[in-house]
Design a protein around this motif. Structure first.
Motif, short mmCIF file in Angstrom:
data_model
loop_
_atom_site.label_atom_id
_atom_site.label_comp_id
_atom_site.label_asym_id
_atom_site.label_seq_id
_atom_site.Cartn_x
_atom_site.Cartn_y
_atom_site.Cartn_z
N ASP A 181 0.86 -1.21 -0.14
CA ASP A 181 0.00 0.13 -0.08
C ASP A 181 1.00 1.25 0.10
O ASP A 181 0.38 2.39 -0.13
N ALA A 182 2.02 1.23 0.05
CA ALA A 182 3.06 2.32 0.03
C ALA A 182 2.83 3.14 -1.07
O ALA A 182 2.78 2.62 -2.22
N GLU A 183 2.73 4.54 -1.05
CA GLU A 183 2.81 5.26 -2.02
C GLU A 183 3.93 6.50 -1.94
O GLU A 183 3.83 7.41 -2.38
N ARG A 184 4.79 6.28 -1.08
CA ARG A 184 5.92 7.03 -0.74
C ARG A 184 7.12 6.37 -0.30
O ARG A 184 7.27 5.53 0.56
N ILE A 185 8.27 6.73 -0.81
CA ILE A 185 9.59 6.38 -0.28
C ILE A 185 10.33 7.33 0.16
O ILE A 185 10.50 8.53 -0.47
N GLU A 186 10.98 7.04 1.44
CA GLU A 186 11.93 7.97 1.96
C GLU A 186 13.24 7.43 2.32
O GLU A 186 13.25 6.08 2.92
N VAL A 187 14.18 7.90 1.93
CA VAL A 187 15.63 7.41 2.54
C VAL A 187 16.46 8.56 2.97
O VAL A 187 16.21 9.72 2.57
N SER A 188 17.41 8.21 3.98
CA SER A 188 18.06 9.43 4.56
C SER A 188 19.63 9.16 4.59
O SER A 188 20.04 8.01 4.57
N ARG A 189 20.59 10.16 4.72
CA ARG A 189 21.97 9.98 4.76
C ARG A 189 22.45 11.29 5.34
O ARG A 189 21.92 12.43 5.33
N LEU A 190 23.25 11.07 6.26
CA LEU A 190 24.01 11.96 6.98
C LEU A 190 25.19 12.67 5.98
O LEU A 190 25.96 11.81 5.50
N ILE A 191 25.04 13.89 5.51
CA ILE A 191 25.93 14.49 4.75
C ILE A 191 27.00 15.50 5.75
O ILE A 191 26.30 16.29 6.08
N PRO A 192 28.28 15.20 5.58
CA PRO A 192 29.21 16.17 6.42
C PRO A 192 29.13 17.38 5.81
O PRO A 192 30.28 17.75 5.27
N ALA A 193 28.09 18.31 5.97
CA ALA A 193 28.44 19.57 5.32
C ALA A 193 27.04 20.58 5.82
O ALA A 193 26.05 19.82 6.26
N PRO A 194 27.22 21.79 5.70
CA PRO A 194 26.24 22.61 6.15
C PRO A 194 25.04 22.50 5.39
O PRO A 194 25.19 22.36 3.94
N ALA A 195 23.56 22.85 6.00
CA ALA A 195 22.49 22.71 5.02
C ALA A 195 22.68 23.57 3.90
O ALA A 195 22.09 23.50 2.83
N SER A 196 23.30 24.89 4.10
CA SER A 196 23.46 25.90 2.87
C SER A 196 24.21 25.38 1.87
O SER A 196 23.70 25.67 0.64
N ALA A 197 25.20 24.68 2.00
CA ALA A 197 26.02 24.14 0.85
C ALA A 197 25.15 22.90 0.04
O ALA A 197 25.10 22.96 -1.33
#
Length: 337
Positions: A181-197
């Motif tokens: 029934d899923a209609e959305r996929i999410e994956v995450s990763r820690l990126i060693p950089a500031p959000a602005s970059a």
């Protein structure tokens, strides 16, 4: 997410400041603040500190409320009354079964699960993101005078004429669907950089080409996007993966959501009508060691005609994971230059 404003029909009150070492205003709850019914959840109440309450404040109350719960009345997660005016902080975990971190005289009311403690977030799977309003209420009475077994709604009604000020933080939580029934996929990763970059890449049309993991994006034209409704052109080559005989064509990327350094989402419009209206996006959250980046793909609102044409998702979870890896590499290379 509902647009319901829990303060819309309440008396106006002065604002003051509340901060937390547990949460960032507008960001997602940490796993500890989820319900123990959710894997990893621990029902730990957030740390809160407040300053600048209005003159005449004689006590405080603290509430945590989800207006987006599918109940017709929202869901109260925590309510604490009769916090002395001399207290301006609650430690993390103060809302346990015994209220061990509460000051003398303060007490917890039963929440909507009918337990007198903090209960964490557990939004229904597939219901979308929920908001959690963490509010410190400055009151003009030393004791609000409600029974310890009353409901948070009665507390709120009783407080309405005694509120001098409100200090508000907002957290979010979402439980994606899984399985068939899923209609959305999410994956995450820690990126060693500031959000602005990271956001600089995601708002740059050519950045989308740089981080593409499908091999379909050939080039892009347009200025960096700044707000919802902005558009840019992408040159595609579907022959690169050979799944649908579309060949080379152009699409317009249309920004549907943009909060600087926090979230960007878009859909695509091509020559074929109706437009599919699937959504791609990224959420960015501060984290130790950099920025936690969540890539998502949502096809829950696609046109019915497209459901008959194509099997969704057209982008697999593996591709989202690959794109996050390429995003980290791209940010690192751009920062080096």
């Amino acid at each position: 997410m509902s647009a319901n404003d829990p303060f819309a029909r309440l008396p106006e009150a002065a604002s003051f400041s509340v901060t937390s070492t547990t949460i960032t205003d507008g960001a997602a709850w940490s796993p500890e603040q989820f319900s123990s019914s959710v894997p990893g959840g621990k029902d730990v109440s957030p740390q809160l500190s407040w300053t600048g309450a209005p003159e005449g404040t004689k006590s405080y109350a603290v509430t945590v409320y989800d207006p987006d719960a599918p109940t017709g009345s929202g869901f109260w997660h925590w309510a604490v009354a009769d916090i002395p005016a001399t207290v301006t902080e609650l430690p993390e975990g103060a809302g346990d079964d015994t209220g061990s971190g509460l000051p003398e005289g303060a007490f917890q009311l039963p929440n909507d699960a009918r337990v007198a403690r903090f209960i964490g977030a557990a939004p229904p799977a597939g219901h979308g993101p929920h908001r959690y309003f963490i509010v410190v209420h400055a009151l003009d009475v030393e004791s609000i005078g409600v029974p310890a077994d009353t409901t948070p709604a009665v507390l709120g009604f009783t407080m309405a004429s005694h509120i001098l000020g409100r200090a508000v933080l907002t957290a979010t939580a979402e439980t994606p669907l899984v399985g068939e029934d899923a209609e959305r996929i999410e994956v995450s990763r820690l990126i060693p950089a500031p959000a602005s970059a990271i956001f600089a890449v995601l708002t740059d049309p050519k950045g989308h080409v740089d981080i593409d993991a499908s091999g379909m994006l050939m080039d892009a034209e347009g200025e960096p996007v700044k707000q919802p409704g902005d558009r840019f052109l992408v040159h595609m080559d579907r022959e690169a993966i050979g799944d649908v005989p579309l060949g080379k064509y152009d699409v317009e990327v249309v920004i549907t959501k943009l909060t600087p350094d926090e979230e960007i989402a878009w859909t695509v419009e091509a020559r074929i009508r109706p437009h599919a209206r699937h959504i791609y996006g990224y959420r960015l959250e501060p984290a130790e060691g950099g920025t936690l980046v969540t890539s998502y793909y949502d096809w829950s609102e696609i046109d019915e005609e497209w459901k008959e044409r194509i099997v969704f998702p057209v982008v697999p979870e593996s591709a989202l994971k690959a794109t996050l890896g390429i995003l980290e590499r791209t940010v690192r290379r751009r920062s080096a230059t």
